[in-house]
Motif scaffolding. Structure first.
Motif, short mmCIF file in Angstrom:
data_model
loop_
_atom_site.label_atom_id
_atom_site.label_comp_id
_atom_site.label_asym_id
_atom_site.label_seq_id
_atom_site.Cartn_x
_atom_site.Cartn_y
_atom_site.Cartn_z
N GLN A 1 58.05 72.78 -25.89
CA GLN A 1 59.30 72.29 -26.48
C GLN A 1 59.20 72.32 -28.00
O GLN A 1 58.20 71.93 -28.58
N VAL A 2 60.26 72.81 -28.63
CA VAL A 2 60.34 72.90 -30.09
C VAL A 2 61.58 72.12 -30.53
O VAL A 2 62.68 72.38 -30.06
N THR A 3 61.39 71.17 -31.45
CA THR A 3 62.51 70.45 -32.03
C THR A 3 62.53 70.72 -33.52
O THR A 3 61.51 70.53 -34.21
N VAL A 4 63.68 71.19 -34.00
CA VAL A 4 63.85 71.52 -35.41
C VAL A 4 64.79 70.50 -36.03
O VAL A 4 65.94 70.36 -35.61
N TYR A 5 64.31 69.77 -37.02
CA TYR A 5 65.10 68.77 -37.73
C TYR A 5 65.70 69.44 -38.96
O TYR A 5 64.99 70.05 -39.76
N THR A 6 67.02 69.33 -39.08
CA THR A 6 67.76 70.05 -40.12
C THR A 6 68.80 69.13 -40.75
O THR A 6 68.95 67.98 -40.38
N ARG A 7 69.54 69.69 -41.70
CA ARG A 7 70.74 69.07 -42.25
C ARG A 7 71.71 70.19 -42.61
O ARG A 7 71.29 71.33 -42.86
N PRO A 8 73.01 69.89 -42.63
CA PRO A 8 73.99 70.93 -42.95
C PRO A 8 73.76 71.51 -44.35
O PRO A 8 73.40 70.80 -45.29
N GLY A 9 73.96 72.82 -44.45
CA GLY A 9 73.88 73.49 -45.73
C GLY A 9 72.48 73.81 -46.23
O GLY A 9 72.32 74.34 -47.33
N CYS A 10 71.47 73.54 -45.44
CA CYS A 10 70.08 73.78 -45.86
C CYS A 10 69.74 75.26 -45.66
O CYS A 10 69.67 75.74 -44.54
N PRO A 11 69.51 76.00 -46.77
CA PRO A 11 69.22 77.43 -46.62
C PRO A 11 67.88 77.69 -45.93
O PRO A 11 67.72 78.68 -45.23
N TYR A 12 66.90 76.80 -46.12
CA TYR A 12 65.60 76.97 -45.48
C TYR A 12 65.71 76.77 -43.97
O TYR A 12 65.02 77.43 -43.20
N CYS A 13 66.59 75.85 -43.58
CA CYS A 13 66.85 75.63 -42.15
C CYS A 13 67.48 76.87 -41.53
O CYS A 13 67.11 77.28 -40.43
N PHE A 14 68.42 77.47 -42.25
CA PHE A 14 69.07 78.69 -41.77
C PHE A 14 68.03 79.79 -41.54
O PHE A 14 68.02 80.44 -40.49
N LEU A 15 67.15 79.96 -42.52
CA LEU A 15 66.14 81.01 -42.40
C LEU A 15 65.19 80.76 -41.23
O LEU A 15 64.82 81.68 -40.51
N LEU A 16 64.79 79.51 -41.04
CA LEU A 16 63.90 79.20 -39.93
C LEU A 16 64.60 79.44 -38.59
O LEU A 16 64.03 80.06 -37.69
N ARG A 17 65.84 78.96 -38.47
CA ARG A 17 66.58 79.18 -37.21
C ARG A 17 66.73 80.67 -36.92
O ARG A 17 66.54 81.11 -35.79
N PHE A 18 67.04 81.44 -37.95
CA PHE A 18 67.18 82.89 -37.79
C PHE A 18 65.87 83.50 -37.29
O PHE A 18 65.84 84.29 -36.35
N GLY A 19 64.76 83.10 -37.93
CA GLY A 19 63.45 83.63 -37.53
C GLY A 19 63.07 83.25 -36.12
O GLY A 19 62.51 84.06 -35.37
N LEU A 20 63.37 82.01 -35.73
CA LEU A 20 63.05 81.58 -34.36
C LEU A 20 63.90 82.33 -33.34
O LEU A 20 63.39 82.75 -32.29
N ARG A 21 65.17 82.50 -33.65
CA ARG A 21 66.04 83.24 -32.72
C ARG A 21 65.58 84.69 -32.60
O ARG A 21 65.60 85.27 -31.51
N ARG A 22 65.19 85.28 -33.73
CA ARG A 22 64.71 86.67 -33.71
C ARG A 22 63.46 86.80 -32.85
O ARG A 22 63.26 87.82 -32.18
N ARG A 23 62.65 85.77 -32.82
CA ARG A 23 61.43 85.78 -32.01
C ARG A 23 61.66 85.24 -30.60
O ARG A 23 60.73 85.10 -29.83
N ARG A 24 62.91 84.90 -30.32
CA ARG A 24 63.31 84.36 -29.02
C ARG A 24 62.56 83.07 -28.67
O ARG A 24 62.13 82.87 -27.53
#
Length: 85
Positions: A10-33
């Protein structure tokens, strides 16, 4: 690498709206499925407190909880490795 049964931890990602670093991490995780649950620390006081507890009192995001470890602003590659070991 995968767990013995081929599942992902299980992976839990803690974020906040508008965070560019959060966007990049989410993108990378989705790309890696890598499947993950996202928690907005601006709407979840317990989540914000958890992040402060592991980030020297700061609400630094993204913060990730995976495989019993807390990671502050990690790379997607690191999260992927921990999720599949």
């Amino acid at each position: 690498m995968n767990n013995a049964d081929g599942t992902q931890r299980q992976v839990t990602v803690y974020t906040r709206p508008g965070c560019p670093y959060c966007f990049l991490l989410r993108f990378g995780l989705r790309r890696r499925r890598v499947a993950f649950t996202e928690v907005n620390i601006w709407t979840d006081a317990e989540a914000a407190a958890a992040v402060r507890a592991v980030a020297d009192g700061n609400e630094t995001v993204p913060t990730v909880h995976v495989a019993g470890e807390w990671l502050v602003n990690p790379r997607a590659e690191t999260v992927d490795h921990l999720a599949r070991r």
